[in-house]
Scaffold this motif. Structure first.
Motif, short mmCIF file in Angstrom:
data_model
loop_
_atom_site.label_atom_id
_atom_site.label_comp_id
_atom_site.label_asym_id
_atom_site.label_seq_id
_atom_site.Cartn_x
_atom_site.Cartn_y
_atom_site.Cartn_z
N TYR A 108 0.83 -1.20 0.00
CA TYR A 108 0.00 0.00 0.00
C TYR A 108 0.87 1.25 0.00
O TYR A 108 0.62 2.19 -0.77
CB TYR A 108 -0.94 -0.01 1.21
N ARG A 130 2.52 1.80 -3.29
CA ARG A 130 1.62 2.43 -4.27
C ARG A 130 1.51 3.93 -4.02
O ARG A 130 1.44 4.72 -4.96
CB ARG A 130 0.25 1.76 -4.22
N LYS A 169 2.33 6.97 -6.63
CA LYS A 169 1.44 8.08 -6.91
C LYS A 169 2.10 9.43 -6.60
O LYS A 169 1.77 10.45 -7.21
CB LYS A 169 0.14 7.94 -6.12
N ILE A 225 -9.21 7.93 -1.96
CA ILE A 225 -8.22 6.92 -2.33
C ILE A 225 -7.22 7.45 -3.34
O ILE A 225 -6.01 7.26 -3.20
CB ILE A 225 -8.92 5.66 -2.89
N ASN A 226 -7.72 8.13 -4.37
CA ASN A 226 -6.88 8.48 -5.51
C ASN A 226 -6.29 9.89 -5.47
O ASN A 226 -5.35 10.18 -6.21
CB ASN A 226 -7.68 8.32 -6.81
N ALA A 239 -7.30 4.59 5.42
CA ALA A 239 -7.35 3.55 4.39
C ALA A 239 -8.10 2.31 4.84
O ALA A 239 -8.77 1.65 4.03
CB ALA A 239 -5.94 3.18 3.96
N GLU A 277 -12.33 -1.24 -2.86
CA GLU A 277 -12.81 -0.97 -4.22
C GLU A 277 -13.25 -2.28 -4.87
O GLU A 277 -12.83 -3.37 -4.47
CB GLU A 277 -11.69 -0.36 -5.06
N SER A 294 -9.89 -0.32 1.55
CA SER A 294 -9.19 0.31 0.43
C SER A 294 -7.69 0.08 0.51
O SER A 294 -7.00 0.08 -0.51
CB SER A 294 -9.48 1.81 0.41
N SER A 313 -7.36 -3.22 -1.35
CA SER A 313 -7.61 -3.14 -2.79
C SER A 313 -6.50 -2.38 -3.51
O SER A 313 -6.05 -2.79 -4.58
CB SER A 313 -8.96 -2.50 -3.07
N GLN A 314 -6.00 -1.29 -2.91
CA GLN A 314 -4.90 -0.56 -3.51
C GLN A 314 -3.63 -1.41 -3.52
O GLN A 314 -2.87 -1.41 -4.50
CB GLN A 314 -4.65 0.74 -2.75
N GLN A 333 -1.29 -2.88 -6.72
CA GLN A 333 0.17 -2.77 -6.76
C GLN A 333 0.81 -4.15 -6.94
O GLN A 333 1.76 -4.31 -7.72
CB GLN A 333 0.67 -2.12 -5.46
#
Length: 422
Positions: free
Chosen positions: A153, A156, A160, A342-343, A368, A374, A392, A395-396, A400
Motif C-alpha cells: 500500500y 503504491r 502516486k 483513495i486516488n 485507508a 474498491e 481500500s 484493494s490498492q 500494486q
C-alpha cells in the motif's frame, strides 16, 4: 535457471551454509551476503566472508555459469576489481584477477536443496495462469499476506507521489494548484479522467482563485474550457454561461486547443461531465482554502462533511444543457467521495507530510482501513483465490501486487512468492 533466482538464493542464504567450499576446496563462511545492488556493477556490495583462513570484505558477483564473466566483459571493467567471490550455479571455467590470481568461485548447484528448486520451477511454470501462484495463493498465511499488503500500500502511495512531484515542479510548488489538477482528474473517473486532467491543466489555478467566489462564473470557466459551450442551444442558463465565458476568455487570454473533449457515451447520467464539473465548481465555491482544510483533517467523517457538496440549482432539473429532467439533488455520493480519498486526498496528504518531514503513516492507515474495498477486476480475481480485500488499503495494495509484481514475474521480490519457494 535465471540469475534473479540465484540472487534470491544468495541474498536469503537458501543453501547449506555449513558445507560451503570453493571450487578449489577452500571452506567458505558467509558473515554477511552484502548489500544487493540493482544498478550497474557487482551484484552485492560489501560482503564479509572467510575463505580458508583469510577474512575478506568486498563485492560478490553472481552468474549462471562462470564463463558469463567473460560474456559480460567483466575482465576489462574496473568496477569488478574488488570482487572477492564469484557465485555461480555451474562452474565451467576459472576466473582470474589482473595479477593472475584466481577469484574464488562458489558453485551453488551442489548446496541448494531440491525442494527449493522444485518450488521455484512450480511457481514459474506457465500454463495460462492469471498469476504464477494462483494454485497456492489460498494456502499462504493470512498474517504474512496482511503485512505484505500494508507494505505494498505504501509502495503504491510512493508511486502516486511521483505524479504529484511532477505537478509540483510545474506549478512552482503550489499545493493548491496540484490539488485542483488531481481532484479534477479524478472527478472525471476512468472515462473522463484524462479529459478532466487536460481541462485543469488548461487553466492557471490563479484564475480559479479569482473566480471561485461566484459558482456560476466558475462553472462558465470549466464548461467553456471543456468545450461544452460551443453548441446552438436555446436555454437561458446556457446563454448566460456563454456570455460569462467569453468575458473570461478575453480577460485571461484563455485557450483550450489541447483539451480532450469529455465523453457522455455509455455513462450513467449522474456521471455526465456536466454534473461532475458542476459538483467540482460547488466544492471550490464552498471552500476557499481547500488544500489547507484537507491537510488539517484526519478523520473520515470530517472528510465526508467537507465533500458534502452538490451542483448548482440548474442541474437539479437537468443532466445536460437544454433538456429538463425530474428534479433531484445531485450530491457527491459516499462511494464517489471514497474514490476521491483513495486516488487524490490520501496521496496528497502522504506526499505533503513526506516533503515536510512529518510521519502520518498511522493516520493514513486509519483512513485507508476505514474505507471499503474498491471493486474492480483485479480485486475480484484475488478474492476468488482467497477472500483478501476488505478495505481500500487491501484493494490498492492488490493493484500494486498485480501490476508491479505478478505481471512482471517479480515473484522472488514478493513475500508470497518467497514464502511459496521456501
Amino acid at each position: 535457471m535465471q540469475e534473479d533466482f540465484l540472487h534470491y538464493i544468495w541474498k536469503h542464504k537458501k543453501f547449506e551454509v555449513n558445507q560451503l567450499k570453493t571450487t578449489q576446496g577452500d571452506a567458505v563462511l558467509v558473515t554477511s551476503v552484502g548489500q544487493h545492488n540493482f544498478n550497474a556493477g557487482p551484484d552485492f556490495f560489501n560482503a564479509q566472508l572467510k575463505i580458508g583462513e583469510q577474512l575478506w570484505a568486498g563485492n560478490v558477483e553472481i552468474h549462471v555459469k562462470s564463463s558469463d564473466w567473460f560474456l559480460h566483459n567483466h575482465e576489462v571493467d574496473k568496477a569488478y576489481d574488488n570482487v572477492i567471490l564469484h557465485v555461480v550455479w555451474e562452474h565451467d571455467t576459472d576466473i582470474f584477477r589482473k595479477n593472475n590470481t584466481p577469484i574464488p568461485t562458489l558453485q551453488l548447484k551442489d548446496v541448494v536443496s531440491n525442494v527449493i528448486l522444485n518450488n521455484y520451477e512450480k511457481l514459474f511454470s506457465k500454463s495460462g495462469k492469471w498469476i504464477n501462484c494462483e494454485n497456492d495463493f489460498a494456502s499462504v498465511d493470512d498474517f504474512l499476506i496482511n503485512n505484505w499488503l500494508e507494505r505494498l500500500y505504501f509502495e503504491r502511495l510512493e508511486r502516486k507521489s511521483l505524479e504529484i512531484q511532477k505537478l509540483l515542479e510545474e506549478t512552482k510548488n503550489d499545493w493548491e494548484a496540484v490539488l485542483f489538477v488531481m481532484l479534477t482528474k479524478n472527478f472525471g473517473l476512468k472515462v473522463n479522467g484524462e479529459s478532466f486532467f487536460s481541462i485543469a491543466k488548461s487553466v492557471d489555478f490563479s484564475i480559479v482563485r479569482k473566480v471561485q467566489s461566484n459558482q456560476e462564473t466558475l462553472e462558465a470557466l470549466l464548461f467553456g474550457q471543456a468545450g461544452l459551450l460551443e453548441q446552438d442551444i436555446e436555454d437561458g442558463y446556457y446563454s448566460m454561461l456563454i456570455k460569462e465565458y467569453h468575458f473570461l476568455k478575453q480577460k485571461f487570454k484563455l485557450e483550450n486547443k489541447h483539451v480532450i473533449s469529455p465523453q457522455f457515451f455509455r455513462l450513467r447520467p449522474p456521471n455526465f461531465p456536466t454534473i461532475r464539473l458542476s459538483q467540482l465548481a460547488g466544492l471550490y465555491f464552498n471552500n476557499q482554502n481547500l488544500f489547507s482544510k484537507i491537510i488539517a483533517l484526519n478523520n473520515l467523517d470530517e472528510f465526508y462533511k467537507l465533500f458534502d457538496v452538490t451542483t448548482s440549482l440548474y442541474w437539479e432539473t437537468h443532466f445536460s444543457f437544454g433538456k429538463a429532467s425530474k428534479t433531484s439533488t445531485k450530491k457527491l455520493t459516499k462511494p464517489f467521495i471514497d474514490l476521491l480519498l483513495i486516488n487524490t486526498i490520501v496521496p496528497i496528504k502522504f506526499c505533503y507530510a513526506k516533503q515536510n518531514g512529518h510521519d502520518i503513516n498511522n493516520i493514513i492507515l486509519n483512513i485507508a482501513t476505514e474505507i471499503t474495498s474498491e471493486k474492480n477486476s483485479i480485486v475480484d480475481a484475488f478474492n476468488k483465490l482467497k477472500k483478501t480485500s476488505k478495505t481500500s488499503l487491501h484493494s490498492q495494495a492488490l493493484i500494486q501486487l498485480k501490476t508491479e509484481y505478478c505481471n512482471k514475474n517479480n515473484c522472488l521480490q514478493c513475500a508470497v512468492g518467497s514464502q511459496l519457494i521456501k
